[in-house]
Motif scaffolding. Structure first.
Motif, PDB file in Angstrom:
ATOM      1  N   GLY A  48       0.090  -1.282  -0.381  1.00  0.00           N
ATOM      2  CA  GLY A  48       0.302  -0.062   0.002  1.00  0.00           C
ATOM      3  C   GLY A  48       1.138   1.550  -0.422  1.00  0.00           C
ATOM      4  O   GLY A  48       0.008   2.316  -0.112  1.00  0.00           O
ATOM      5  N   ASN A  49       1.720   0.933   0.026  1.00  0.00           N
ATOM      6  CA  ASN A  49       2.748   2.064   0.453  1.00  0.00           C
ATOM      7  C   ASN A  49       2.775   3.378   1.234  1.00  0.00           C
ATOM      8  O   ASN A  49       2.457   4.447   0.816  1.00  0.00           O
ATOM      9  CB  ASN A  49       2.840   2.640  -1.034  1.00  0.00           C
ATOM     10  N   LYS A  50       1.960   3.300   2.301  1.00  0.00           N
ATOM     11  CA  LYS A  50       2.340   3.736   3.793  1.00  0.00           C
ATOM     12  C   LYS A  50       2.814   4.878   3.770  1.00  0.00           C
ATOM     13  O   LYS A  50       2.997   5.783   4.446  1.00  0.00           O
ATOM     14  CB  LYS A  50       1.483   2.779   5.354  1.00  0.00           C
ATOM     15  N   ILE A  51       4.321   4.099   4.423  1.00  0.00           N
ATOM     16  CA  ILE A  51       5.100   4.772   3.841  1.00  0.00           C
ATOM     17  C   ILE A  51       5.522   5.824   2.839  1.00  0.00           C
ATOM     18  O   ILE A  51       6.070   6.705   3.740  1.00  0.00           O
ATOM     19  CB  ILE A  51       6.910   3.631   4.681  1.00  0.00           C
ATOM     20  N   GLY A  52       5.383   5.046   1.735  1.00  0.00           N
ATOM     21  CA  GLY A  52       5.034   6.926   1.145  1.00  0.00           C
ATOM     22  C   GLY A  52       4.289   7.984   1.280  1.00  0.00           C
ATOM     23  O   GLY A  52       5.164   9.280   1.270  1.00  0.00           O
ATOM     24  N   GLN A  53       3.528   7.350   1.655  1.00  0.00           N
ATOM     25  CA  GLN A  53       2.464   8.759   2.032  1.00  0.00           C
ATOM     26  C   GLN A  53       2.672   9.138   3.641  1.00  0.00           C
ATOM     27  O   GLN A  53       2.619  10.546   3.522  1.00  0.00           O
ATOM     28  CB  GLN A  53       1.185   8.164   2.149  1.00  0.00           C
ATOM     29  N   PHE A  54       3.458   8.354   4.394  1.00  0.00           N
ATOM     30  CA  PHE A  54       3.793   9.180   5.740  1.00  0.00           C
ATOM     31  C   PHE A  54       5.119  10.748   5.354  1.00  0.00           C
ATOM     32  O   PHE A  54       4.479  11.682   5.288  1.00  0.00           O
ATOM     33  CB  PHE A  54       4.429   9.005   6.832  1.00  0.00           C
ATOM     34  N   PHE A  59       3.325  19.015   7.014  1.00  0.00           N
ATOM     35  CA  PHE A  59       3.338  19.347   8.157  1.00  0.00           C
ATOM     36  C   PHE A  59       2.901  21.069   8.658  1.00  0.00           C
ATOM     37  O   PHE A  59       2.835  21.106   9.286  1.00  0.00           O
ATOM     38  CB  PHE A  59       4.005  18.731   9.229  1.00  0.00           C
ATOM     39  N   GLU A  60       3.149  21.930   7.082  1.00  0.00           N
ATOM     40  CA  GLU A  60       3.090  23.445   7.457  1.00  0.00           C
ATOM     41  C   GLU A  60       2.553  23.631   5.740  1.00  0.00           C
ATOM     42  O   GLU A  60       2.530  23.156   5.224  1.00  0.00           O
ATOM     43  CB  GLU A  60       4.797  23.843   7.691  1.00  0.00           C
ATOM     44  N   ASP A  61       1.608  24.816   5.980  1.00  0.00           N
ATOM     45  CA  ASP A  61       1.200  25.319   4.748  1.00  0.00           C
ATOM     46  C   ASP A  61       2.342  26.205   3.973  1.00  0.00           C
ATOM     47  O   ASP A  61       3.136  26.803   5.227  1.00  0.00           O
ATOM     48  CB  ASP A  61      -0.211  26.358   5.261  1.00  0.00           C
ATOM     49  N   THR A  62       2.867  26.158   2.927  1.00  0.00           N
ATOM     50  CA  THR A  62       3.873  26.901   1.897  1.00  0.00           C
ATOM     51  C   THR A  62       3.502  27.906   1.390  1.00  0.00           C
ATOM     52  O   THR A  62       3.948  28.974   0.605  1.00  0.00           O
ATOM     53  CB  THR A  62       4.567  25.969   1.535  1.00  0.00           C
ATOM     54  N   LYS A  63       2.131  28.397   1.020  1.00  0.00           N
ATOM     55  CA  LYS A  63       1.728  28.933   0.891  1.00  0.00           C
ATOM     56  C   LYS A  63       1.350  30.363   1.208  1.00  0.00           C
ATOM     57  O   LYS A  63       1.810  30.473   3.014  1.00  0.00           O
ATOM     58  CB  LYS A  63      -0.630  29.026   0.552  1.00  0.00           C
ATOM     59  N   TYR A  64       1.758  31.673   0.926  1.00  0.00           N
ATOM     60  CA  TYR A  64       1.965  32.465   1.677  1.00  0.00           C
ATOM     61  C   TYR A  64       0.418  33.863   1.615  1.00  0.00           C
ATOM     62  O   TYR A  64      -0.276  33.983   1.077  1.00  0.00           O
ATOM     63  CB  TYR A  64       2.738  34.192   0.190  1.00  0.00           C
ATOM     64  N   LYS A  78      -2.965  23.509   8.322  1.00  0.00           N
ATOM     65  CA  LYS A  78      -2.588  22.335   7.755  1.00  0.00           C
ATOM     66  C   LYS A  78      -2.105  21.227   8.473  1.00  0.00           C
ATOM     67  O   LYS A  78      -2.049  20.238   8.327  1.00  0.00           O
ATOM     68  CB  LYS A  78      -1.728  23.251   6.608  1.00  0.00           C
ATOM     69  N   TYR A  79      -1.292  22.023   9.485  1.00  0.00           N
ATOM     70  CA  TYR A  79      -0.358  21.111  10.846  1.00  0.00           C
ATOM     71  C   TYR A  79      -1.062  20.271  11.121  1.00  0.00           C
ATOM     72  O   TYR A  79      -0.888  18.624  10.954  1.00  0.00           O
ATOM     73  CB  TYR A  79       0.669  21.919  11.589  1.00  0.00           C
ATOM     74  N   LEU A  80      -2.542  20.861  11.713  1.00  0.00           N
ATOM     75  CA  LEU A  80      -3.276  19.716  12.073  1.00  0.00           C
ATOM     76  C   LEU A  80      -3.980  18.843  11.459  1.00  0.00           C
ATOM     77  O   LEU A  80      -4.079  17.514  11.838  1.00  0.00           O
ATOM     78  CB  LEU A  80      -4.382  19.884  12.879  1.00  0.00           C
ATOM     79  N   ASP A  81      -4.290  18.790   9.896  1.00  0.00           N
ATOM     80  CA  ASP A  81      -4.717  18.575   9.142  1.00  0.00           C
ATOM     81  C   ASP A  81      -3.461  16.754   9.290  1.00  0.00           C
ATOM     82  O   ASP A  81      -3.616  15.911   8.789  1.00  0.00           O
ATOM     83  CB  ASP A  81      -4.877  18.853   8.388  1.00  0.00           C
ATOM     84  N   ASP A  82      -2.744  17.510   8.900  1.00  0.00           N
ATOM     85  CA  ASP A  82      -1.408  16.837   8.389  1.00  0.00           C
ATOM     86  C   ASP A  82      -1.303  15.359   9.649  1.00  0.00           C
ATOM     87  O   ASP A  82      -0.678  14.368   8.944  1.00  0.00           O
ATOM     88  CB  ASP A  82       0.378  17.191   7.904  1.00  0.00           C
ATOM     89  N   LEU A  83      -1.230  16.262  11.076  1.00  0.00           N
ATOM     90  CA  LEU A  83      -1.293  15.325  11.720  1.00  0.00           C
ATOM     91  C   LEU A  83      -1.415  14.478  12.299  1.00  0.00           C
ATOM     92  O   LEU A  83      -1.469  13.063  12.207  1.00  0.00           O
ATOM     93  CB  LEU A  83      -0.322  15.605  13.057  1.00  0.00           C
ATOM     94  N   SER A  84      -3.274  13.927  11.919  1.00  0.00           N
ATOM     95  CA  SER A  84      -4.249  13.719  11.650  1.00  0.00           C
ATOM     96  C   SER A  84      -4.248  12.441  10.844  1.00  0.00           C
ATOM     97  O   SER A  84      -4.109  10.998  10.522  1.00  0.00           O
ATOM     98  CB  SER A  84      -5.144  13.979  11.880  1.00  0.00           C
TER      99      SER A  84
END
Length: 103
Positions: A48-54, A59-64, A78-84
């Motif tokens: 399933g390539n879960k490690i690649g997905q991780f 973990f941070e929003d890179t948009k200005y 974005k941090y909270l979403d990626d942490l979940s």
């Protein structure tokens, strides 16, 4: 999967819940992320390539964002979403039989 690795993954899931009050620049998060990455490197490749997905989680929003305070936890969605998402990926790495036994 080795019992020691299963226990380590479960601990990383619990730790992820405690990191929600921080941001991606906090030393506790950076330590958790580095330790989790090294743990995932010890696992054999899976279909399933879960490690690649991780690894793809930023973990941070890179948009200005004009006028945004970079260290405001209320705006750090974005941090909270990626942490979940990271916790969900780690849960999927634990074999299904093990999940039923622990619940």
């Amino acid at each position: 999967m080795d019992e020691k690795i299963k226990k380590a993954i479960k601990n990383k899931i619990k730790e992820a819940d405690k990191l929600k009050s921080f941001d991606s620049r906090h030393p506790r998060f950076k330590t958790w992320h580095a330790a989790t990455m090294s743990l995932l490197k010890t696992l054999p490749p899976e279909p399933g390539n879960k490690i690649g997905q991780f690894k793809k989680l930023s973990f941070e929003d890179t948009k200005y964002h004009r006028g945004r305070n970079l260290y405001d936890p209320a705006q750090n969605q974005k941090y909270l979403d990626d942490l979940s998402a990271a916790a969900a990926i780690l849960k999927e790495l634990i074999p299904k039989k093990e999940k039923k036994d622990s619940q």
